[in-house]
Motif scaffolding. Structure first.
Motif, short mmCIF file in Angstrom:
data_model
loop_
_atom_site.label_atom_id
_atom_site.label_comp_id
_atom_site.label_asym_id
_atom_site.label_seq_id
_atom_site.Cartn_x
_atom_site.Cartn_y
_atom_site.Cartn_z
N MET A 1 6.34 7.36 -5.16
CA MET A 1 6.44 6.50 -4.00
C MET A 1 6.76 7.33 -2.77
O MET A 1 7.66 8.16 -2.80
CB MET A 1 7.53 5.46 -4.25
N SER A 31 3.90 -1.51 7.54
CA SER A 31 4.22 -1.14 6.15
C SER A 31 3.09 -1.52 5.19
O SER A 31 2.76 -0.76 4.29
CB SER A 31 5.52 -1.82 5.71
N GLU A 35 1.08 1.12 2.96
CA GLU A 35 1.07 0.98 1.49
C GLU A 35 -0.35 1.13 0.97
O GLU A 35 -0.57 1.75 -0.07
CB GLU A 35 1.62 -0.38 1.08
N PRO A 38 -1.77 5.33 2.51
CA PRO A 38 -0.64 6.22 2.81
C PRO A 38 -1.02 7.56 3.41
O PRO A 38 -0.21 8.20 4.05
CB PRO A 38 0.05 6.40 1.45
N ARG A 115 -6.41 -7.39 2.62
CA ARG A 115 -6.33 -6.13 1.87
C ARG A 115 -7.72 -5.52 1.70
O ARG A 115 -7.92 -4.34 1.93
CB ARG A 115 -5.68 -6.39 0.50
#
Length: 139
Positions: A1, A31, A35, A38, A115
Protein backbone atom coordinates in the motif's frame (compact mmCIF):
# COMPACT_ATOMS: atom_id res chain seq x y z
CA UNK A 1 0.00 0.00 0.00
CA UNK A 2 1.36 3.40 -0.98
CA UNK A 3 1.75 6.13 1.63
CA UNK A 4 -0.64 9.05 1.33
CA UNK A 5 0.63 11.63 -1.12
CA UNK A 6 1.13 15.10 0.34
CA UNK A 7 -0.45 18.00 -1.49
CA UNK A 8 1.87 20.92 -2.31
CA UNK A 9 1.58 23.73 0.25
CA UNK A 10 1.18 26.41 -2.42
CA UNK A 11 -1.96 24.59 -3.63
CA UNK A 12 -3.27 23.72 -0.20
CA UNK A 13 -3.28 27.33 1.05
CA UNK A 14 -5.90 28.63 -1.44
CA UNK A 15 -7.77 25.32 -1.22
CA UNK A 16 -8.22 25.64 2.53
CA UNK A 17 -9.81 29.07 2.02
CA UNK A 18 -12.79 27.27 0.45
CA UNK A 19 -15.77 25.81 2.31
CA UNK A 20 -14.91 22.75 4.39
CA UNK A 21 -17.44 20.50 2.60
CA UNK A 22 -15.88 21.35 -0.75
CA UNK A 23 -12.34 20.72 0.56
CA UNK A 24 -13.40 17.38 2.05
CA UNK A 25 -15.03 16.38 -1.23
CA UNK A 26 -11.86 17.35 -3.14
CA UNK A 27 -9.67 15.22 -0.87
CA UNK A 28 -12.03 12.24 -1.17
CA UNK A 29 -12.07 12.46 -4.99
CA UNK A 30 -8.29 12.95 -5.12
CA UNK A 31 -7.79 9.83 -2.98
CA UNK A 32 -10.16 7.85 -5.20
CA UNK A 33 -8.18 8.78 -8.34
CA UNK A 34 -4.84 8.04 -6.67
CA UNK A 35 -6.12 4.64 -5.51
CA UNK A 36 -6.97 3.77 -9.12
CA UNK A 37 -3.88 5.37 -10.71
CA UNK A 38 -1.14 5.50 -8.06
CA UNK A 39 1.63 6.02 -10.63
CA UNK A 40 0.07 9.18 -12.01
CA UNK A 41 1.67 12.58 -11.59
CA UNK A 42 -0.19 15.53 -10.15
CA UNK A 43 0.19 18.89 -11.82
CA UNK A 44 -1.34 21.67 -9.75
CA UNK A 45 -2.28 25.07 -11.09
CA UNK A 46 -4.48 28.06 -10.33
CA UNK A 47 -6.23 30.01 -13.07
CA UNK A 48 -9.99 30.66 -12.92
CA UNK A 49 -10.14 27.55 -10.73
CA UNK A 50 -7.76 25.60 -8.57
CA UNK A 51 -7.03 22.52 -10.65
CA UNK A 52 -5.40 19.23 -9.77
CA UNK A 53 -4.47 17.55 -13.08
CA UNK A 54 -3.54 13.87 -13.12
CA UNK A 55 -1.07 12.93 -15.85
CA UNK A 56 0.87 9.92 -17.09
CA UNK A 57 3.99 12.11 -17.25
CA UNK A 58 5.21 15.51 -16.09
CA UNK A 59 3.47 17.10 -19.10
CA UNK A 60 0.00 18.66 -19.07
CA UNK A 61 -0.60 17.17 -22.51
CA UNK A 62 -0.47 13.68 -21.00
CA UNK A 63 -3.25 14.50 -18.53
CA UNK A 64 -6.12 12.08 -18.30
CA UNK A 65 -8.37 13.61 -15.67
CA UNK A 66 -8.57 16.65 -13.44
CA UNK A 67 -10.38 18.14 -10.50
CA UNK A 68 -11.17 21.81 -11.09
CA UNK A 69 -12.35 23.42 -7.86
CA UNK A 70 -14.51 26.51 -8.23
CA UNK A 71 -16.01 28.79 -5.58
CA UNK A 72 -18.97 26.58 -4.69
CA UNK A 73 -18.51 23.33 -6.63
CA UNK A 74 -16.05 20.96 -8.25
CA UNK A 75 -16.01 18.62 -11.23
CA UNK A 76 -14.23 15.49 -12.30
CA UNK A 77 -12.95 16.47 -15.73
CA UNK A 78 -11.61 14.22 -18.48
CA UNK A 79 -9.14 15.73 -20.94
CA UNK A 80 -10.31 13.41 -23.74
CA UNK A 81 -13.76 12.69 -22.38
CA UNK A 82 -15.41 12.85 -25.81
CA UNK A 83 -13.37 9.76 -26.77
CA UNK A 84 -14.45 7.70 -23.75
CA UNK A 85 -17.24 5.16 -23.76
CA UNK A 86 -19.89 6.46 -21.38
CA UNK A 87 -22.74 3.93 -21.30
CA UNK A 88 -24.32 5.58 -18.22
CA UNK A 89 -24.31 9.05 -19.81
CA UNK A 90 -22.41 10.65 -16.92
CA UNK A 91 -20.19 12.97 -18.96
CA UNK A 92 -21.37 16.54 -19.53
CA UNK A 93 -20.07 19.17 -21.94
CA UNK A 94 -20.09 20.06 -25.59
CA UNK A 95 -16.44 20.90 -26.24
CA UNK A 96 -14.33 19.14 -28.84
CA UNK A 97 -12.64 16.83 -26.27
CA UNK A 98 -13.12 17.80 -22.62
CA UNK A 99 -16.05 16.39 -20.66
CA UNK A 100 -16.84 16.47 -16.94
CA UNK A 101 -18.98 14.98 -14.24
CA UNK A 102 -20.43 17.44 -11.72
CA UNK A 103 -19.50 16.25 -8.22
CA UNK A 104 -21.73 17.16 -5.27
CA UNK A 105 -21.30 14.12 -3.04
CA UNK A 106 -19.05 11.06 -2.84
CA UNK A 107 -21.87 9.02 -4.42
CA UNK A 108 -21.24 10.98 -7.62
CA UNK A 109 -17.85 9.26 -8.05
CA UNK A 110 -17.66 6.24 -5.75
CA UNK A 111 -19.24 3.86 -8.23
CA UNK A 112 -18.20 1.42 -10.92
CA UNK A 113 -19.19 3.66 -13.86
CA UNK A 114 -16.82 6.45 -12.79
CA UNK A 115 -14.12 3.94 -11.92
CA UNK A 116 -14.31 2.57 -15.47
CA UNK A 117 -14.16 6.08 -16.98
CA UNK A 118 -11.02 6.92 -14.99
CA UNK A 119 -9.37 3.62 -15.91
CA UNK A 120 -10.24 4.05 -19.60
CA UNK A 121 -8.98 7.67 -19.59
CA UNK A 122 -5.72 6.54 -17.96
CA UNK A 123 -5.18 3.80 -20.55
CA UNK A 124 -5.97 6.19 -23.40
CA UNK A 125 -3.40 8.68 -22.06
CA UNK A 126 -0.78 5.92 -21.80
CA UNK A 127 -1.48 4.80 -25.36
CA UNK A 128 -1.48 8.36 -26.74
CA UNK A 129 1.69 9.29 -24.86
CA UNK A 130 3.47 6.18 -26.06
CA UNK A 131 2.34 6.84 -29.62
CA UNK A 132 3.60 10.44 -29.45
CA UNK A 133 6.98 9.39 -28.02
CA UNK A 134 7.35 6.71 -30.72
CA UNK A 135 6.54 9.21 -33.48
CA UNK A 136 9.15 11.65 -32.13
CA UNK A 137 11.73 8.86 -31.98
CA UNK A 138 11.18 8.11 -35.68
CA UNK A 139 11.82 11.71 -36.75
Amino acid sequence: MMAARVLAAEFERPLLAKEKELVDLFYALRSFILELCPESNELLYHTHALTDLFSTSAKMGDGFCMIPIYTKHLNLGFNKGALLSDPKGLLKGTGKLIRHIPISTEKDFRNSAVRLLIEEAYQLALEDGGKERAEKALV
